[in-house]
Write an enzyme that holds these catalytic residues in place. Structure first.
Site, PDB file in Angstrom:
ATOM      1  N   LYS B 183       8.695  35.427  12.091  1.00 16.69           N
ATOM      2  CA  LYS B 183       7.389  35.119  12.668  1.00 16.69           C
ATOM      3  C   LYS B 183       7.560  34.411  14.001  1.00 16.69           C
ATOM      4  CE  LYS B 183       4.545  31.634  12.459  1.00 16.69           C
ATOM      5  NZ  LYS B 183       3.920  31.617  13.800  1.00 16.69           N
ATOM      6  N   GLU B 257      16.132  23.457  12.852  1.00 23.35           N
ATOM      7  CA  GLU B 257      16.533  23.041  14.200  1.00 23.35           C
ATOM      8  C   GLU B 257      15.290  22.410  14.800  1.00 23.35           C
ATOM      9  OE1 GLU B 257      16.614  22.547  17.644  1.00 23.35           O
ATOM     10  OE2 GLU B 257      17.009  24.640  18.194  1.00 23.35           O
ATOM     11  N   CYS B 291      14.147  21.732  23.321  1.00 25.59           N
ATOM     12  CA  CYS B 291      14.357  20.693  22.309  1.00 25.59           C
ATOM     13  C   CYS B 291      15.540  19.806  22.661  1.00 25.59           C
ATOM     14  CB  CYS B 291      14.532  21.318  20.936  1.00 25.59           C
ATOM     15  SG  CYS B 291      15.626  22.740  20.956  1.00 25.59           S
ATOM     16  N   GLU B 388       9.149  12.818  21.587  1.00 28.32           N
ATOM     17  CA  GLU B 388       9.470  14.037  22.319  1.00 28.32           C
ATOM     18  C   GLU B 388       8.232  14.488  23.093  1.00 28.32           C
ATOM     19  OE1 GLU B 388      10.357  17.526  19.916  1.00 28.32           O
ATOM     20  OE2 GLU B 388      11.916  18.079  21.356  1.00 28.32           O
TER      21      GLU B 388
END
Lengths: 289, 478
Positions: B183, B257, B291, B388
């Site tokens: 997906k 991850e 990331c 983040e």
């Protein structure tokens, strides 16, 4: 008049010391025919917290030792287990094993320490790599310890099960907080005395006896524990452990001893058990003149 | 000063984007059971590019059933060397169609064409090529074990490197003999659909790879599907934790991850101009939608003044604008939602007393844009030093000793990546050892390669993608 023996008080093993539980409570450990063998410490959340703190503090020095040194310390554990084999076997026997089974279990425990002692300076060569990237870079991958591992020992085999899970964790530079077999904790607690006399630095292994229903949820949810080995958790409680582990993305480890057995030396001891408590670190550096 | 460049737009006339895409299930495009479609746009213009099918639980089930059928009846039975040939074919087809893929990637995601053209698409092809070669060599990766496949892998990927992330997921899964339901992210589904067309062109047996589009609910249905044997997720730590929780009590294998807040550490002996380029690449590459972005810069106190001066000059020369222009350095923010999130965190930085410097570049009127930004005077506890941002925003902090740098760098729940800049070799090795992160870039940053394992420590997730280690999540050992 016959001499009266001195009975041993089974205590916890935290930070290289043998404190009684902070809870001030104990639970009866019974042998064959319902004979009371000892009152074991009913470890508490506070004991666990102290143990995790000790384990965290010990990570840097333990993982910073040379692989050769860690290997020699594991070898020393095997030596001391060998010299105390009679005592450990006797405890297993009192806890319900036949004399022959107890003896066999101890022999396997000793051999397992030796097996992992020999891996200390080899698994990084098996699991590490130099990676041929498409560019002018030197690139390599090395295994590093995950950090603090929480280990739930199986009820049986009480000592072999515990050792089979602790050994691969610590040979790889991790430190451990282990919950011992609830029904058969005696030999496991004596194992603490083995660590204490084998040059294992304080805090590298911490052993907590008590009721798993009280201890496991806290250990699984502790935010400063990096990996949880749920080998000794009953199937109906595994989901709870995994759910709690997600709080800080813990590595979840489970060895199916009932299915695989603890005496299959190919599967119950292997470098892959070490790998489960390792992180892979990849380092890049440009190459040039 | 900023030199004026003439516009140099990449041609788009050779690219065909359908007006509507259905779900790729069982080797063909099928209408969704949901009978619902959603629009996917170009974030640089806000123009609609296509309508995408929204897969509901029924559609997910259909895809998983096809993947299961293909696994049991076809893929598992193939000789590994034959599986390899299909994967090699996919790599080649990506190379053949590389320019169209790059253009669509840029149109759908907002990233500069020079990045999609030179990094995303070539790396995606390389990834398939690398893992194709592993398919018949798995027993060499796992000494003294029998290696077998797992079954059906459910894979959920993010919007920052759409095709590359699809490659990272699909290639090792197929090489190890599994089948896949993938997906893509809801904002960047188009190159996944082009990949589906490539699968057809490669004659990959129907059902071996299924690609279904949709948002969070589609992903959740895939995660909770009982016949999925393995979930691989790349995305936020928040969603990663939810997935780990959702899979509790199941035997489903999991790799995550997740997010990062990487330290990029510059020592006083570093070659400063190179380091500044590394800092820029570390945080402004792909608009900071990375990331492993070097979002926390740690500069040794003695050189803070020249580093800040050079950084200020350098971000003022970054060309921000049309992602399809070959000179563009920084493209569009991926979505309105992401732009709002960046703005909110930047506001918090100002409120918490950090000093902001922003490039004075002009931004297009339409689309989602954020000027390259950095903060000085940041303290460890500020939100911009902890959370983040996933945007072109850098937090600058200082340190005096290596020990202090390590302490500060490791002081976050994340542990995905880190950068070190110094001329001293022994210090590089020590820093590399002490930093708790899965990837360390020394005197470089944001480098990727299919042969190089990638993945995090701590709350940045577990499992590795890439390299020999990237096979482990997709095999069963006995």
């Amino acid at each position: 008049m016959a001499r009266i023996g001195v009975k041993k008080t089974y205590k916890l093993f935290i930070n290289g010391e043998f404190p009684r539980t902070e809870s001030g409570r104990s639970y009866p450990v019974v042998g064959k025919g319902g004979v009371l063998l000892a009152n074991a410490c009913r470890g508490s959340r506070k004991d666990l917290r102290n143990a995790v703190q000790a384990a965290r503090k010990a990570v840097a020095a333990w993982s910073g030792k040379t692989a050769y040194n860690r290997g020699q310390i594991l070898y020393r554990i095997a030596e001391v287990c060998e010299s105390r084999a009679g005592e450990l076997a006797e405890e297993l026997r009192r806890q319900g094993s036949s004399a022959a089974d107890a003896r066999k279990e101890i022999e396997r425990v000793i051999d397992r320490w030796l097996y992992y002692a020999g891996w200390s300076d080899k698994y990084p060569q098996v699991f590490g790599s130099v990676n041929p990237v498409a560019g002018p870079y030197y690139n390599f991958t090395v295994p590093e310890p995950t950090g603090v591992a929480g280990i739930i020992a199986p009820e049986e085999p009480a000592l072999l099960g515990l050792v089979s899970r602790i050994a691969p964790a610590i040979v790889g530079g991790n430190t451990v907080v282990a919950v011992t077999s609830e029904s058969r904790p005696l030999a496991a607690i004596t194992l603490g005395e083995v660590f204490e006399t084998s040059d294992v630095p304080a805090g590298v292994v911490n052993l907590i006896s008590g009721l798993k229903s009280e201890l496991v949820p806290w250990l699984a949810a502790h935010m400063d524990v990096n990996a949880i080995d749920a080998t000794g958790v009953t199937p109906d409680k595994l989901a709870d452990v995994q759910k709690a582990a997600a709080e800080n993305v813990k590595r979840y480890v489970h060895f199916d001893g009932d299915e695989i057995g603890w005496t299959d030396d190919r599967l119950s001891q292997s470098p892959y058990a070490i790998f489960e408590f390792q992180e892979m670190k990849t380092v890049w550096h440009p190459m040039g003149m | 000063m900023l030199w004026e460049y003439s516009p140099s737009p990449e041609a788009t006339d050779h690219v065909r984007i359908a007006s509507r895409y259905n779900l790729f299930i069982g080797g063909k495009f099928v209408e969704p059971h949901s009978k619902k479609w959603f629009e996917t746009i170009n974030p640089a213009t806000e123009a609609t590019l296509a309508e995408m099918a929204e897969a509901d639980a029924e559609d997910v089930d259909r895809a998983v059933r096809e993947a299961r059928r293909a696994y049991e009846k076809v893929w598992k039975k193939f000789a590994p060397s034959e599986r390899a040939k299909y994967i090699f074919r996919i790599a080649r087809l990506i190379q053949e169609k590389s320019r169209a893929l790059a253009v669509v990637e840029t149109m759908n995601g907002g990233k500069p064409i020079k990045e999609s053209r030179d990094i995303d698409i070539p790396l995606a092809a390389a990834h398939f090529f690398y893992y194709a070669g592993w398919a018949d060599k798995l027993e060499y990766a796992f000494p003294n074990r029998n290696v077998s496949s797992i079954g059906v892998a459910g894979q959920i990927i993010p919007w920052n490197f759409p095709l590359l992330m699809a490659a990272w997921k699909i290639a090792p899964a197929l090489a190890a003999g599994n089948t896949v339901v993938l997906k893509p992210a809801e904002t960047t589904p188009l190159t996944s659909m082009m990949l589906a067309e490539i699968m057809m062109e490669a004659d990959l047996p129907p059902g071996v790879v299924n690609i279904i589009t949709g948002a969070g609910a589609t992903g959740a249905a895939l995660v909770s599907h009982e016949d999925v044997d393995k979930i691989a997720f790349t995305g936020s730590t928040e969603v990663g934790k939810k997935i780990q929780r959702a899979l509790s009590g199941t035997d489903t294998k999991l790799t995550l991850e997740l997010g990062g807040k990487a330290p990029n550490i510059v020592f006083e002996d570093a070659p400063i101009d190179q380091a500044v380029e590394g800092i820029i690449n570390g945080i402004y590459f792909n608009q900071g939608h990375v990331c492993c972005a070097g979002s926390r810069l740690f500069v040794q106190e003695s050189i803070i003044e020249p580093v800040i001066r050079k950084l200020r000059e350098r971000i003022s020369t970054l060309r921000v604008g049309n992602p399809l222009d070959k000179n563009t350095d920084v493209g569009a923010i991926n979505s309105r939602a992401q732009l709002e999130k960046i703005q909110e965190l930047v506001d918090s930085g100002v409120e918490e007393g950090a000093e902001m410097f922003q490039s004075s570049c002009s931004l297009p009127a339409k689309g989602f844009w954020f000027a390259p930004t950095f903060f000085t005077g940041v303290s460890q506890s500020n939100r911009i030093a902890q959370e983040e941002i996933f945007g072109p925003v850098l937090s600058v902090l200082t340190f005096r000793t290596p020990e202090e740098a390590i302490e500060k760098a490791n002081n976050t729940p994340y542990g995905l990546s880190a950068g070190v800049w110094t001329e001293k070799g022994s210090r590089i090795l020590k820093m590399a050892q002490k930093l708790r992160a899965g990837v360390i870039w020394a005197n470089t940053y944001n480098k990727f390669d299919p042969a190089s394992p990638f993945g995090g420590y701590k709350e940045s997730g577990f499992g590795r993608e890439g390299g020999l280690h990237g096979l482990a999540p997709y095999v069963k050992l006995s």
